[in-house]
Design an enzyme around this catalytic site. Structure first.
Site, short mmCIF file in Angstrom:
data_model
loop_
_atom_site.label_atom_id
_atom_site.label_comp_id
_atom_site.label_asym_id
_atom_site.label_seq_id
_atom_site.Cartn_x
_atom_site.Cartn_y
_atom_site.Cartn_z
CG HIS A 165 1.03 41.95 14.07
ND1 HIS A 165 2.17 42.04 13.34
CD2 HIS A 165 1.33 42.37 15.32
CE1 HIS A 165 3.15 42.47 14.13
NE2 HIS A 165 2.67 42.68 15.33
CG HIS A 186 4.91 47.30 16.32
ND1 HIS A 186 3.81 47.20 15.51
CD2 HIS A 186 5.11 46.10 16.87
CE1 HIS A 186 3.37 45.96 15.56
NE2 HIS A 186 4.14 45.26 16.38
CG HIS A 195 2.04 42.92 20.71
ND1 HIS A 195 2.49 44.22 20.62
CD2 HIS A 195 2.18 42.40 19.46
CE1 HIS A 195 2.89 44.46 19.38
NE2 HIS A 195 2.72 43.38 18.65
CG HIS A 293 9.68 42.26 19.82
ND1 HIS A 293 9.64 43.36 19.00
CD2 HIS A 293 8.64 41.48 19.45
CE1 HIS A 293 8.60 43.26 18.18
NE2 HIS A 293 7.97 42.13 18.43
CG HIS A 297 9.35 39.73 14.89
ND1 HIS A 297 8.19 39.31 14.29
CD2 HIS A 297 8.98 40.25 16.09
CE1 HIS A 297 7.16 39.56 15.08
NE2 HIS A 297 7.62 40.14 16.19
CG PHE A 314 5.95 44.56 12.46
CD1 PHE A 314 6.38 43.50 13.23
CD2 PHE A 314 6.39 45.83 12.80
CE1 PHE A 314 7.23 43.68 14.32
CE2 PHE A 314 7.24 46.03 13.88
CZ PHE A 314 7.66 44.95 14.65
CG HIS A 327 4.32 39.09 20.31
ND1 HIS A 327 4.56 40.32 20.87
CD2 HIS A 327 4.86 39.11 19.07
CE1 HIS A 327 5.20 41.07 19.98
NE2 HIS A 327 5.40 40.36 18.89
CU1 C2O Z 1 3.58 43.43 16.79
CU2 C2O Z 1 6.42 41.26 17.44
O1 C2O Z 1 5.30 42.59 16.81
#
Ligand code: C2O
Length: 550
Positions: A165, A186, A195, A293, A297, A314, A327
């Site tokens: 990631h 992203h 993803h 989303h 995070h 990230f 995810h």
């Molecule tokens: Cu690659 Cu939730 O991010």
């Protein structure tokens, strides 16, 4: 609004800032042959008239985003071609961004296989994390434990999985053929497919480690009330699924805040707000990547850490096992969205379909995958258990001024570019009013906030409202709330430091339904208000306009 754009939403586009090379050049390059856009409402003019092709892509990018390498390779002088993103060159992997200068390059392998999924006959069925049974939990914990025990240089080890990631989002790779441009999955149309593949290989490795080829990741069912806390399976400190770097104030039973608002509503009120956000993002034309989303995070990450590690930035997000469940649900939303409406279809651009990534599989072989091979989960041997969609009926209701009275009060409009440090309102002309339904089915009236410029290492959020002079009071379940922009902090490739001081992007919000709900469909003009919520004064806005996009 048709196309995946609806899911992605903040989209690349502003040609204005040199800070975001891919995006800017991409726009100008792809706009040949450039066409004047006579129909664009000229309330605020934005530079560069994109060609229709670019327009459409931007809409599509609604699915992912911002400053993205999106699918285009772009040359140094802005004369680049539209090309699918190629899998990165591992031998040129470099230290990724973020202040700590992480090395998240994977182990090198010179041999790359083209991935071909071999069906086993069994589908892996992903289930809601809050509903799994003891037997499943035991297997999952064991699998992650074994993954964490693999040698650090094994590409299947947990640390290396997390690095995948980091490498794809913090500038460890250049775009092949374009050394100026970093590969960023992203805020672009690569968000969903990248993803999906990432989780697919992660899941296969876990299954292999416990000898179970039907093993499936759980999904964090945050779109349903019962799933709106951190799932219990991740909270046992003695378990391999635990991560100490999370916000201690957000442990169960604290309800997830998809809006990351300042106020602390009651749990039930928060649940209702979340459901409204889900409705808006999935049905009205918001962006999944923006929200929920991004907020999920940051909400999970530990505010005591310098950058909200692990989930809140990230490069480290994949170090928290909850990442993969989060995810899995984001991925599930892609699938759910496609079934909601016949207009919700994947992009058909070859540049997208042919974009590729590299992953290590469960046998530690380096494989190249193509976006076209992941569009249906069953093509990759997994599926989602069907669960209720309690947000389906949570359409917002109007809060403020009745029918057509409000929007004509324009005080002095702000000057653009505008540093957004406090509320800013502007009256915008609409391209067309009172369109017949058939027209609306074809083209979504879209509010475009252009030239959004910010330092990507900052958490930035601003909200957008329509038709309310008292916008500060509007909540996500009021029709006047059009949507939010959200940036999860992330770094940049070291090599490009200096060139990439800022990121520039566009936010697109579908407002056809919103205007109907507010009974504004016959009005020539509407009042739009932007309110900064995070990173006040740290984001610039190039302009705001309304367009019709198909
Ligand atoms: Cu690659 Cu939730 O991010």
């Amino acid at each position: 609004m048709g196309g995946m754009s609806q899911l992605i939403s903040p989209t690349l586009s502003s040609p204005a800032s040199p800070a975001c090379p891919f995006q800017r050049r991409r726009r100008s390059q792809a706009s040949a042959p450039r066409r004047p856009r006579a129909t664009r409402p000229a309330v605020i003019s934005c530079e560069s008239g994109p060609s229709e092709r670019v327009d459409r892509r931007e809409v599509l990018l609604g699915l992912g985003g911002m400053c993205a390498a999106g699918g285009l390779g772009v040359g140094r002088r802005g004369d680049a071609l539209a090309l699918p993103i190629q899998a990165p060159n591992l031998s040129e992997c470099q230290t990724a961004g973020t202040s700590s200068g992480n090395n998240c390059c994977p182990p090198y392998s010179a041999t790359i296989l083209d991935y071909k999924f071999t069906p086993t006959g069994k589908l892996r069925v992903r289930r809601p994390a809050h509903k799994v049974d003891e037997a499943y939990l035991a297997k999952y914990k064991k699998a992650v434990e074994l993954m964490k025990a693999l040698p650090a240089d094994d590409p299947r080890s947990f640390a290396q999985q997390a690095n995948v990631h980091c490498a794809y989002c913090d500038g460890a790779y250049d775009q092949v053929g374009f050394p100026d441009l970093e590969l960023q999955v992203h805020n672009s149309w690569l968000f969903f497919p990248f993803h999906r593949f990432y989780l697919h290989f992660h899941e296969r490795i876990l299954g292999k480690l416990i000898g179970d080829d039907s093993f499936a990741l759980p999904f964090w069912n945050w779109d349903a009330p019962a799933g709106m806390t951190i799932p219990q399976i991740f909270t046992d400190p003695s378990s391999s699924l635990y991560d100490p770097l999370r916000d201690p104030a957000h442990q169960p039973p604290e309800v997830l805040d998809m809006d990351l608002g300042d106020a602390a509503p009651t749990p039930q009120r928060q649940i209702d707000l979340n459901l409204s956000i889900m409705y808006r993002q999935m049905r009205r034309g918001g962006s999944m990547e923006n929200s929920p989303h991004g907020p999920v995070h940051v909400w999970v990450g530990d505010p005591r850490q310098p950058n909200g590690e692990n989930m809140g930035i990230f490069y480290s997000a994949g170090r928290d096992p909850i990442f993969y469940s989060h995810h899995a649900n984001v991925d599930r939303m892609w699938q759910v969205w496609k079934k909601l409406n016949p207009r919700n279809v994947d992009f058909t651009d070859q540049d997208w379909l042919d974009s590729s990534f590299l992953f290590y599989d469960e046998d530690a072989r380096l494989v190249r995958v193509k976006v076209r091979d992941c569009l249906d989960p069953e093509m990759l041997g997994f599926t989602y258990q069907k669960v209720d969609l309690p947000w389906l009926s949570k359409r917002a209701t109007p809060r403020a001024t009745p029918a057509g009275e409000s929007s004509s009060t324009s005080s002095s409009p702000p000057d653009f570019p505008l540093t957004l440090s406090s509320l800013a309102s502007i009256t915008l002309k609409r391209p067309k009013v009172s369109r017949p339904q058939a027209d609306k089915d074809k083209q979504e009236e879209t509010l475009v906030v252009d030239g959004i410029e910010f330092d990507p290492t900052n958490c930035v959020k601003f909200d957008v409202y329509v038709d309310d002079t008292d916008a500060g009071e509007v909540k996500p379940d009021d029709s006047e709330f059009a949507g939010s922009f959200f940036n999860v902090p992330h770094g940049r490739g070291n090599k490009k430091k200096g060139k990439m001081e800022a990121m520039t992007t566009t936010l697109r919000l579908g407002i056809t339904d919103l205007l109907e709900d507010l009974k504004l469909d016959d009005d020539d003009e509407i009042l739009v208000t932007l309110i900064p919520r995070r990173g006040k004064g740290k984001v610039k806005i190039g302009g705001v306009r309304i367009e019709l996009s198909s």
